[in-house]
Design a protein around this motif. Structure first.
Motif, PDB file in Angstrom:
ATOM      1  N   MET A  71       0.844  -1.186   0.000  1.00 11.05           N
ATOM      2  CA  MET A  71       0.000   0.000   0.000  1.00 11.05           C
ATOM      3  C   MET A  71       0.883   1.242   0.000  1.00 11.05           C
ATOM      4  SD  MET A  71      -2.882   1.205   2.775  1.00 11.05           S
ATOM      5  CE  MET A  71      -1.646   1.565   4.013  1.00 11.05           C
ATOM      6  N   HIS A  72       0.608   2.149  -0.900  1.00 12.40           N
ATOM      7  CA  HIS A  72       1.383   3.373  -0.984  1.00 12.40           C
ATOM      8  C   HIS A  72       0.873   4.376   0.056  1.00 12.40           C
ATOM      9  CE1 HIS A  72       3.084   1.561  -4.393  1.00 12.40           C
ATOM     10  NE2 HIS A  72       2.148   1.871  -5.253  1.00 12.40           N
ATOM     11  N   VAL A  73       1.804   5.048   0.710  1.00  6.24           N
ATOM     12  CA  VAL A  73       1.464   6.040   1.716  1.00  6.24           C
ATOM     13  C   VAL A  73       1.730   7.421   1.139  1.00  6.24           C
ATOM     14  CG1 VAL A  73       1.970   6.899   4.027  1.00  6.24           C
ATOM     15  CG2 VAL A  73       2.043   4.449   3.567  1.00  6.24           C
ATOM     16  N   SER A  74       0.756   8.315   1.256  1.00  5.27           N
ATOM     17  CA  SER A  74       0.912   9.672   0.751  1.00  5.27           C
ATOM     18  C   SER A  74       1.737  10.488   1.733  1.00  5.27           C
ATOM     19  CB  SER A  74      -0.468  10.318   0.539  1.00  5.27           C
ATOM     20  OG  SER A  74      -0.322  11.677   0.201  1.00  5.27           O
ATOM     21  N   VAL A  75       2.924  10.876   1.305  1.00  2.00           N
ATOM     22  CA  VAL A  75       3.797  11.674   2.166  1.00  2.00           C
ATOM     23  C   VAL A  75       3.152  13.018   2.477  1.00  2.00           C
ATOM     24  CG1 VAL A  75       6.036  12.814   2.332  1.00  2.00           C
ATOM     25  CG2 VAL A  75       5.871  10.537   1.312  1.00  2.00           C
ATOM     26  N   TRP A  76       2.570  13.636   1.448  1.00  2.62           N
ATOM     27  CA  TRP A  76       1.951  14.949   1.635  1.00  2.62           C
ATOM     28  C   TRP A  76       0.798  14.875   2.631  1.00  2.62           C
ATOM     29  CZ3 TRP A  76       2.611  19.910   1.250  1.00  2.62           C
ATOM     30  CH2 TRP A  76       1.501  20.753   1.292  1.00  2.62           C
ATOM     31  N   ARG A  77      -0.030  13.813   2.541  1.00  2.61           N
ATOM     32  CA  ARG A  77      -1.160  13.676   3.454  1.00  2.61           C
ATOM     33  C   ARG A  77      -0.677  13.499   4.892  1.00  2.61           C
ATOM     34  NH1 ARG A  77      -3.096   8.978   2.101  1.00  2.61           N
ATOM     35  NH2 ARG A  77      -3.945   9.760   0.140  1.00  2.61           N
ATOM     36  N   GLU A  78       0.402  12.731   5.062  1.00  4.96           N
ATOM     37  CA  GLU A  78       0.921  12.505   6.403  1.00  4.96           C
ATOM     38  C   GLU A  78       1.465  13.787   7.015  1.00  4.96           C
ATOM     39  OE1 GLU A  78       0.807   9.880   8.275  1.00  4.96           O
ATOM     40  OE2 GLU A  78      -0.110   8.546   6.795  1.00  4.96           O
ATOM     41  N   VAL A  79       2.170  14.575   6.214  1.00  5.59           N
ATOM     42  CA  VAL A  79       2.764  15.804   6.738  1.00  5.59           C
ATOM     43  C   VAL A  79       1.706  16.874   6.949  1.00  5.59           C
ATOM     44  CG1 VAL A  79       4.405  17.664   6.258  1.00  5.59           C
ATOM     45  CG2 VAL A  79       5.007  15.307   5.703  1.00  5.59           C
ATOM     46  N   ALA A  80       0.858  17.096   5.917  1.00  3.55           N
ATOM     47  CA  ALA A  80      -0.148  18.149   6.011  1.00  3.55           C
ATOM     48  C   ALA A  80      -1.228  17.823   7.039  1.00  3.55           C
ATOM     49  CB  ALA A  80      -0.789  18.378   4.643  1.00  3.55           C
ATOM     50  N   GLY A  81      -1.421  16.555   7.364  1.00  8.08           N
ATOM     51  CA  GLY A  81      -2.425  16.175   8.340  1.00  8.08           C
ATOM     52  C   GLY A  81      -1.952  16.232   9.774  1.00  8.08           C
ATOM     53  N   SER A  82      -0.707  16.612   9.993  1.00  4.30           N
ATOM     54  CA  SER A  82      -0.141  16.690  11.339  1.00  4.30           C
ATOM     55  C   SER A  82       0.115  18.145  11.714  1.00  4.30           C
ATOM     56  CB  SER A  82       1.171  15.892  11.394  1.00  4.30           C
ATOM     57  OG  SER A  82       1.902  16.198  12.549  1.00  4.30           O
ATOM     58  N   ASN A  83      -0.133  18.473  12.974  1.00  4.23           N
ATOM     59  CA  ASN A  83       0.135  19.832  13.440  1.00  4.23           C
ATOM     60  C   ASN A  83       1.617  20.177  13.322  1.00  4.23           C
ATOM     61  OD1 ASN A  83      -2.551  20.342  14.110  1.00  4.23           O
ATOM     62  ND2 ASN A  83      -2.320  19.502  16.173  1.00  4.23           N
ATOM     63  N   LEU A  84       2.474  19.225  13.708  1.00  6.49           N
ATOM     64  CA  LEU A  84       3.909  19.455  13.570  1.00  6.49           C
ATOM     65  C   LEU A  84       4.304  19.590  12.116  1.00  6.49           C
ATOM     66  CD1 LEU A  84       5.595  17.082  16.200  1.00  6.49           C
ATOM     67  CD2 LEU A  84       5.520  19.576  16.216  1.00  6.49           C
ATOM     68  N   GLY A  85       3.702  18.764  11.258  1.00  7.25           N
ATOM     69  CA  GLY A  85       4.010  18.832   9.827  1.00  7.25           C
ATOM     70  C   GLY A  85       3.633  20.173   9.236  1.00  7.25           C
ATOM     71  N   ARG A  86       2.445  20.666   9.587  1.00  9.67           N
ATOM     72  CA  ARG A  86       2.024  21.974   9.071  1.00  9.67           C
ATOM     73  C   ARG A  86       2.916  23.091   9.591  1.00  9.67           C
ATOM     74  NH1 ARG A  86      -3.220  19.649   9.786  1.00  9.67           N
ATOM     75  NH2 ARG A  86      -3.348  20.524  11.894  1.00  9.67           N
ATOM     76  N   ALA A  87       3.310  22.994  10.865  1.00 11.56           N
ATOM     77  CA  ALA A  87       4.215  24.007  11.419  1.00 11.56           C
ATOM     78  C   ALA A  87       5.569  23.968  10.712  1.00 11.56           C
ATOM     79  CB  ALA A  87       4.393  23.781  12.920  1.00 11.56           C
ATOM     80  N   GLY A  88       6.077  22.755  10.442  1.00 11.74           N
ATOM     81  CA  GLY A  88       7.347  22.629   9.729  1.00 11.74           C
ATOM     82  C   GLY A  88       7.277  23.178   8.322  1.00 11.74           C
TER      83      GLY A  88
END
Length: 287
Positions: free
Chosen positions: A1-18
């Motif tokens: 199963m492919h994991v969307s890197v963008w979805r993982e980062v954009a869906g996290s508060n830390l990811g959005r802050a980064g």
């Protein structure tokens, strides 16, 4: 199963802050010529060690140069080195680690011994020895740091590829006659997405720190504007009030860049470890 890197980062508060922090630094670097009317090495008509003003947002240094301008162009150097090292070392890691896992045998053992030997070499000593004969510019710094950064990523990519190549869809593709290059490009690399991005982010963070540290030690091209070099020059004048608008903003800019990259890396942990993803879902459900 492919994991969307963008979805993982954009869906996290830390990811959005980064992403916000790194995006801000990228915009400052790109629009540097618009955000300042001065050149980094330009000697302005303002006296040396002038306080921040409307004309010089961070004042001037001992050579009457605008500190805000040098801060912006220093961001260009740090981000160029970070992105360059991330791309080049990531490519080498996939090329070596992925092919070593797929082909195996003598080819695998050879490259793993190369990785072991490279990891054992002290990075700083190698760079100092190289800089004793050469004054590395941005391009040479990218090559040098990439040559010392890829072994760690190659190990991770190899270990992940050994697991991925045993999956059903890869075995089915091999049964239908797919060659190693087809399997690597169409099946392994897409599944390596989160691991590869995390490795590249780690290399980028390390490159920013190493470039600033080496510039601070004077091991860089003197004509290259760098945050590390700015901090080296500002350190001499810490007995004056100028350090508040020379040394401090430079250190903050460097810290923001490192923190932004770290936040993005943390946001990818849930993609790399399914247990963290389930734990986060449990916390969300409890709330």
């Amino acid at each position: 199963m492919h994991v969307s890197v963008w979805r993982e980062v954009a869906g996290s508060n830390l990811g959005r802050a980064g992403l916000l922090l790194i995006g801000a630094m990228v915009l400052l670097a790109i629009f540097a010529p618009i955000l300042t009317p001065y050149a980094p090495r330009e000697n302005t008509s303002t006296p040396a060690f002038s306080r921040p003003s409307e004309d010089h947002w961070l004042g001037t240094n001992d050579a009457r140069q605008d500190i805000w301008t040098q801060l912006l162009y220093g961001a260009r150097t740090s981000l160029s080195v970070a992105f360059g090292v991330a791309l080049l070392s990531g490519f080498i890691s996939v090329l070596i680690g992925g092919t070593a896992a797929i082909f195996g045998g003598l080819y695998d053992r050879f490259w793993m011994r190369v990785v072991d030997a490279t990891v054992a070499i002290p990075d700083v000593i190698v760079i100092i020895l190289v800089a004793a004969y050469l004054r590395p510019n941005v391009f040479f710094m990218i090559l040098l740091l990439s040559a010392l950064s890829w072994p760690g990523g190659a190990r991770v990519i190899r270990a992940q590829t050994l697991t991925l190549k045993e999956r059903m869809h890869v075995s089915a593709s091999r049964t239908f006659g797919a060659g190693p290059s087809h399997i690597l490009l169409h099946h392994i690399i897409p599944d390596l997405g989160p691991v590869l991005v995390a490795t590249m982010i780690q290399d980028a963070r390390r490159a920013v720190f190493m470039e600033a540290g080496l510039s601070f030690l004077g091991i860089s091209d003197p004509s290259m504007m760098s945050w590390g070099k700015m901090m080296q020059y500002a350190r001499v004048f810490t007995y004056l009030e100028v350090w508040k608008w020379w040394l401090l903003p430079t250190g903050i800019a460097l810290s923001i860049t490192l923190i932004g990259l770290s936040f993005i890396g943390f946001a990818l942990e849930s993609a790399l470890d399914p247990r963290l993803r389930e734990r986060e879902k449990g916390h969300d459900g409890g709330i």
